[in-house]
Design a protein around this motif. Structure first.
Motif, PDB file in Angstrom:
ATOM      1  N   GLY A 143      -1.264   4.266  -7.676  1.00  0.00           N
ATOM      2  CA  GLY A 143      -0.784   5.494  -6.999  1.00  0.00           C
ATOM      3  C   GLY A 143      -0.551   6.135  -5.264  1.00  0.00           C
ATOM      4  N   TRP A 144       0.021   7.296  -5.060  1.00  0.00           N
ATOM      5  CA  TRP A 144       0.372   7.892  -3.408  1.00  0.00           C
ATOM      6  C   TRP A 144      -0.958   7.869  -3.262  1.00  0.00           C
ATOM      7  CZ3 TRP A 144       4.061   6.221  -0.903  1.00  0.00           C
ATOM      8  CH2 TRP A 144       5.018   5.447  -1.501  1.00  0.00           C
ATOM      9  N   TRP A 145      -1.780   7.286  -2.144  1.00  0.00           N
ATOM     10  CA  TRP A 145      -2.750   8.086  -0.771  1.00  0.00           C
ATOM     11  C   TRP A 145      -1.908   8.306   0.154  1.00  0.00           C
ATOM     12  CZ3 TRP A 145      -7.916   6.210  -1.192  1.00  0.00           C
ATOM     13  CH2 TRP A 145      -8.060   5.122  -2.872  1.00  0.00           C
ATOM     14  N   VAL A 146      -1.741  10.320   0.581  1.00  0.00           N
ATOM     15  CA  VAL A 146      -1.379  10.755   1.181  1.00  0.00           C
ATOM     16  C   VAL A 146      -2.536  11.257   1.930  1.00  0.00           C
ATOM     17  CG1 VAL A 146      -0.758  12.631   1.467  1.00  0.00           C
ATOM     18  CG2 VAL A 146       0.615  11.751  -0.175  1.00  0.00           C
ATOM     19  N   LEU A 147      -1.910  10.725   3.365  1.00  0.00           N
ATOM     20  CA  LEU A 147      -2.961  11.200   4.293  1.00  0.00           C
ATOM     21  C   LEU A 147      -2.937  12.862   4.599  1.00  0.00           C
ATOM     22  CD1 LEU A 147      -2.031   8.427   6.775  1.00  0.00           C
ATOM     23  CD2 LEU A 147      -4.908   8.564   5.656  1.00  0.00           C
ATOM     24  N   GLU A 148      -3.770  13.345   4.849  1.00  0.00           N
ATOM     25  CA  GLU A 148      -3.872  14.596   5.205  1.00  0.00           C
ATOM     26  C   GLU A 148      -4.564  14.830   6.354  1.00  0.00           C
ATOM     27  OE1 GLU A 148      -1.446  17.272   1.454  1.00  0.00           O
ATOM     28  OE2 GLU A 148      -3.553  17.313   1.740  1.00  0.00           O
ATOM     29  N   GLN A 149      -4.706  15.777   7.503  1.00  0.00           N
ATOM     30  CA  GLN A 149      -5.940  16.262   7.781  1.00  0.00           C
ATOM     31  C   GLN A 149      -5.759  17.742   8.376  1.00  0.00           C
ATOM     32  OE1 GLN A 149      -7.197  13.840  11.112  1.00  0.00           O
ATOM     33  NE2 GLN A 149      -7.834  15.369  12.092  1.00  0.00           N
ATOM     34  N   ASP A 150      -6.207  18.625   7.696  1.00  0.00           N
ATOM     35  CA  ASP A 150      -5.323  19.727   7.958  1.00  0.00           C
ATOM     36  C   ASP A 150      -5.874  20.884   9.158  1.00  0.00           C
ATOM     37  OD1 ASP A 150      -5.526  19.583   4.614  1.00  0.00           O
ATOM     38  OD2 ASP A 150      -5.685  21.736   4.119  1.00  0.00           O
ATOM     39  N   THR A 151      -4.947  21.183  10.048  1.00  0.00           N
ATOM     40  CA  THR A 151      -5.522  21.496  11.481  1.00  0.00           C
ATOM     41  C   THR A 151      -4.488  22.904  11.424  1.00  0.00           C
ATOM     42  OG1 THR A 151      -5.100  20.441  13.662  1.00  0.00           O
ATOM     43  CG2 THR A 151      -3.013  20.483  12.300  1.00  0.00           C
ATOM     44  N   ILE A 152      -4.827  23.291  13.026  1.00  0.00           N
ATOM     45  CA  ILE A 152      -3.958  24.789  13.333  1.00  0.00           C
ATOM     46  C   ILE A 152      -4.011  24.372  14.641  1.00  0.00           C
ATOM     47  CG2 ILE A 152      -4.637  27.380  13.695  1.00  0.00           C
ATOM     48  CD1 ILE A 152      -6.492  26.765  11.172  1.00  0.00           C
ATOM     49  N   MET A 154       1.043  -1.074  -0.342  1.00  0.00           N
ATOM     50  CA  MET A 154      -0.040  -0.090  -0.412  1.00  0.00           C
ATOM     51  C   MET A 154       0.939   1.257   0.005  1.00  0.00           C
ATOM     52  SD  MET A 154      -2.969  -1.094   2.835  1.00  0.00           S
ATOM     53  CE  MET A 154      -2.744  -2.653   3.178  1.00  0.00           C
ATOM     54  N   LYS A 155       0.576   1.933  -1.232  1.00  0.00           N
ATOM     55  CA  LYS A 155       1.305   3.642  -0.841  1.00  0.00           C
ATOM     56  C   LYS A 155       0.933   4.506  -0.037  1.00  0.00           C
ATOM     57  CE  LYS A 155       2.941   4.491  -5.084  1.00  0.00           C
ATOM     58  NZ  LYS A 155       3.197   4.380  -7.304  1.00  0.00           N
ATOM     59  N   ILE A 156       1.115   4.625   1.297  1.00  0.00           N
ATOM     60  CA  ILE A 156      -0.105   5.586   2.021  1.00  0.00           C
ATOM     61  C   ILE A 156       1.312   6.545   2.156  1.00  0.00           C
ATOM     62  CG2 ILE A 156      -1.048   5.866   3.978  1.00  0.00           C
ATOM     63  CD1 ILE A 156      -2.191   2.886   3.719  1.00  0.00           C
ATOM     64  N   ALA A 157       1.258   7.585   2.021  1.00  0.00           N
ATOM     65  CA  ALA A 157       1.911   8.745   2.722  1.00  0.00           C
ATOM     66  C   ALA A 157       1.308   9.569   3.418  1.00  0.00           C
ATOM     67  CB  ALA A 157       3.247   9.188   1.424  1.00  0.00           C
ATOM     68  N   GLY A 158       2.816  10.078   4.539  1.00  0.00           N
ATOM     69  CA  GLY A 158       1.882  11.233   4.986  1.00  0.00           C
ATOM     70  C   GLY A 158       2.284  12.798   4.686  1.00  0.00           C
ATOM     71  N   ALA A 159       1.995  13.476   4.913  1.00  0.00           N
ATOM     72  CA  ALA A 159       1.974  15.320   4.801  1.00  0.00           C
ATOM     73  C   ALA A 159       2.181  16.247   6.409  1.00  0.00           C
ATOM     74  CB  ALA A 159       0.322  15.714   3.759  1.00  0.00           C
ATOM     75  N   PRO A 160       2.789  17.050   5.791  1.00  0.00           N
ATOM     76  CA  PRO A 160       2.967  17.779   7.318  1.00  0.00           C
ATOM     77  C   PRO A 160       2.335  18.369   7.680  1.00  0.00           C
ATOM     78  CG  PRO A 160       4.845  17.751   6.103  1.00  0.00           C
ATOM     79  CD  PRO A 160       3.764  17.280   4.940  1.00  0.00           C
ATOM     80  N   ILE A 161       0.988  18.488   6.651  1.00  0.00           N
ATOM     81  CA  ILE A 161      -0.183  19.899   7.290  1.00  0.00           C
ATOM     82  C   ILE A 161      -1.201  19.314   8.065  1.00  0.00           C
ATOM     83  CG2 ILE A 161      -1.883  19.002   4.899  1.00  0.00           C
ATOM     84  CD1 ILE A 161      -1.607  22.530   6.385  1.00  0.00           C
ATOM     85  N   SER A 162      -0.150  17.480   8.489  1.00  0.00           N
ATOM     86  CA  SER A 162      -1.648  16.648   8.882  1.00  0.00           C
ATOM     87  C   SER A 162      -0.892  16.932  10.551  1.00  0.00           C
ATOM     88  CB  SER A 162      -1.265  15.661   9.650  1.00  0.00           C
ATOM     89  OG  SER A 162      -1.902  14.900   8.150  1.00  0.00           O
ATOM     90  N   TRP A 163      -0.082  17.824  10.632  1.00  0.00           N
ATOM     91  CA  TRP A 163       0.407  18.371  11.877  1.00  0.00           C
ATOM     92  C   TRP A 163       0.741  19.738  12.238  1.00  0.00           C
ATOM     93  CZ3 TRP A 163       2.029  13.552   9.857  1.00  0.00           C
ATOM     94  CH2 TRP A 163       2.352  12.947  10.610  1.00  0.00           C
ATOM     95  N   GLY A 164      -0.297  20.878  11.022  1.00  0.00           N
ATOM     96  CA  GLY A 164      -0.555  22.123  10.916  1.00  0.00           C
ATOM     97  C   GLY A 164       0.727  22.609  10.167  1.00  0.00           C
ATOM     98  N   GLU A 203       5.038  13.569   1.662  1.00  0.00           N
ATOM     99  CA  GLU A 203       5.785  14.924   0.534  1.00  0.00           C
ATOM    100  C   GLU A 203       6.150  15.842   1.014  1.00  0.00           C
ATOM    101  OE1 GLU A 203       1.677  17.016  -0.959  1.00  0.00           O
ATOM    102  OE2 GLU A 203       1.309  15.100  -1.701  1.00  0.00           O
ATOM    103  N   PHE A 204       6.883  17.228   0.802  1.00  0.00           N
ATOM    104  CA  PHE A 204       7.431  17.460   1.173  1.00  0.00           C
ATOM    105  C   PHE A 204       7.256  18.622   2.321  1.00  0.00           C
ATOM    106  CE2 PHE A 204       9.716  17.748  -3.057  1.00  0.00           C
ATOM    107  CZ  PHE A 204      10.662  16.877  -2.708  1.00  0.00           C
ATOM    108  N   GLY A 205       6.168  19.379   2.777  1.00  0.00           N
ATOM    109  CA  GLY A 205       5.268  20.451   3.381  1.00  0.00           C
ATOM    110  C   GLY A 205       5.445  21.679   2.598  1.00  0.00           C
TER     111      GLY A 205
END
Length: 277
Positions: free
Chosen positions: A242-251, A1-11, A40-42
């Motif tokens: 392709g990739w599944w990039v986990l994103e949960q935008d937070t502030i 499974m091509k699951i990636a992260g993204a810095p926006i999930s950490w705000g 992803e880079f962020g």
């Protein structure tokens, strides 16, 4: 499974004044702790070096690049050297307004749309020349947000799409329907769930996008209103690999006490693995 992260999930976000920004060391370490092997880079400047990724056992899959495409005074140019050097494969373009943030956007005339579509094809060709895949990311507060605008890109350019399940739903597009009808154009996925009650307030103008994010509009996968099982089934029928990039935008207001955002990322990762498995 091509699951990636993204810095926006950490705000971590490119918008000035978005909120407290966590260190790359914490963000990337916590990605690895929940079993992610890519990111992803962020925003520009977030990662001090690609060496940090390698030290933590992560690979770069690409990055989000807002670019003004409709303005005749602005010639869009991509700096693709970093993508190639890091071994990334995907350039995620957004049709930026030229303004800061995502709470307002101008109207485009026919000439503006033609420039936007022509520039998308130019950037798509530039990426392919370097062995990269460019995709257009429909995004709230950009020039491609609503259903008719997404369709205009599909009809008027050859670029692939980033299926961002959250931004599409907020903009009025059913991500399941789009995955079914245009799955052959989808080359990247941003997997985020949404509380559609709050999203409806953004669509109606009752809330700004930023206020909605602050109010918790984005939810862990399974806690919102996106049917991820149906999205996955639709993309499977189109042989998406392709990739599944986990994103949960937070502030964030400050440095989290306790686990912080990683708890929601873990919840989303576990549920997405179940769905894709």
């Amino acid at each position: 499974m091509k699951i990636a992260g993204a810095p926006i999930s950490w705000g971590v976000c490119e918008v000035p004044g978005w909120g407290h920004q966590l260190s790359p060391e914490r963000v990337l370490r916590e990605m690895r702790e929940v079993g992610l092997t890519a990111t992803e880079f962020g925003p520009d400047g977030f990662l001090p070096s690609d060496e940090l990724l390698r030290e933590l056992g992560l690979r770069a899959v690409g990055g989000f690049v807002p670019v003004v495409l409709h303005d005749p005074a602005h010639e869009p140019v991509l700096d693709l050297d970093r993508f190639v050097a890091a071994g990334a494969d995907t350039v995620v373009l957004a049709a930026a307004t030229g303004q800061e943030g995502y709470d307002a956007r101008p109207e485009l005339d026919a000439a503006g749309w033609q420039r936007l579509l022509t520039n998308l094809d130019k950037l798509d060709a530039q990426a392919r020349e370097r062995g990269l895949t460019a995709v257009l990311h429909p995004h709230v507060g950009t020039m491609v947000e609503q259903t008719a605008e997404v369709q205009r890109v599909l009809d008027g350019s050859g670029i692939g799409l980033c299926l961002d399940t959250g931004h599409l739903l907020i903009g009025g597009t059913d991500p399941v329907a789009l995955a079914r009808s245009a799955g052959d154009r989808i080359a990247h996925v941003h997997a985020k769930d949404v509380d559609d009650r709050i999203a409806a307030q953004v669509r109606s103008g009752q809330r700004t996008y930023t206020d909605a994010v602050d109010a918790g509009m984005y939810r862990p996968i399974g806690d919102g209103d996106v049917d991820f099982a149906a999205v996955a089934a639709a993309l499977r029928r189109h042989d998406y690999d392709g990739w599944w990039v986990l994103e949960q935008d937070t502030i964030l207001r400050a440095e989290p006490i306790g686990e912080g955002p990683v708890a929601d990322v873990r919840r989303s990762a576990d549920r997405l693995r179940e769905i894709l498995g």
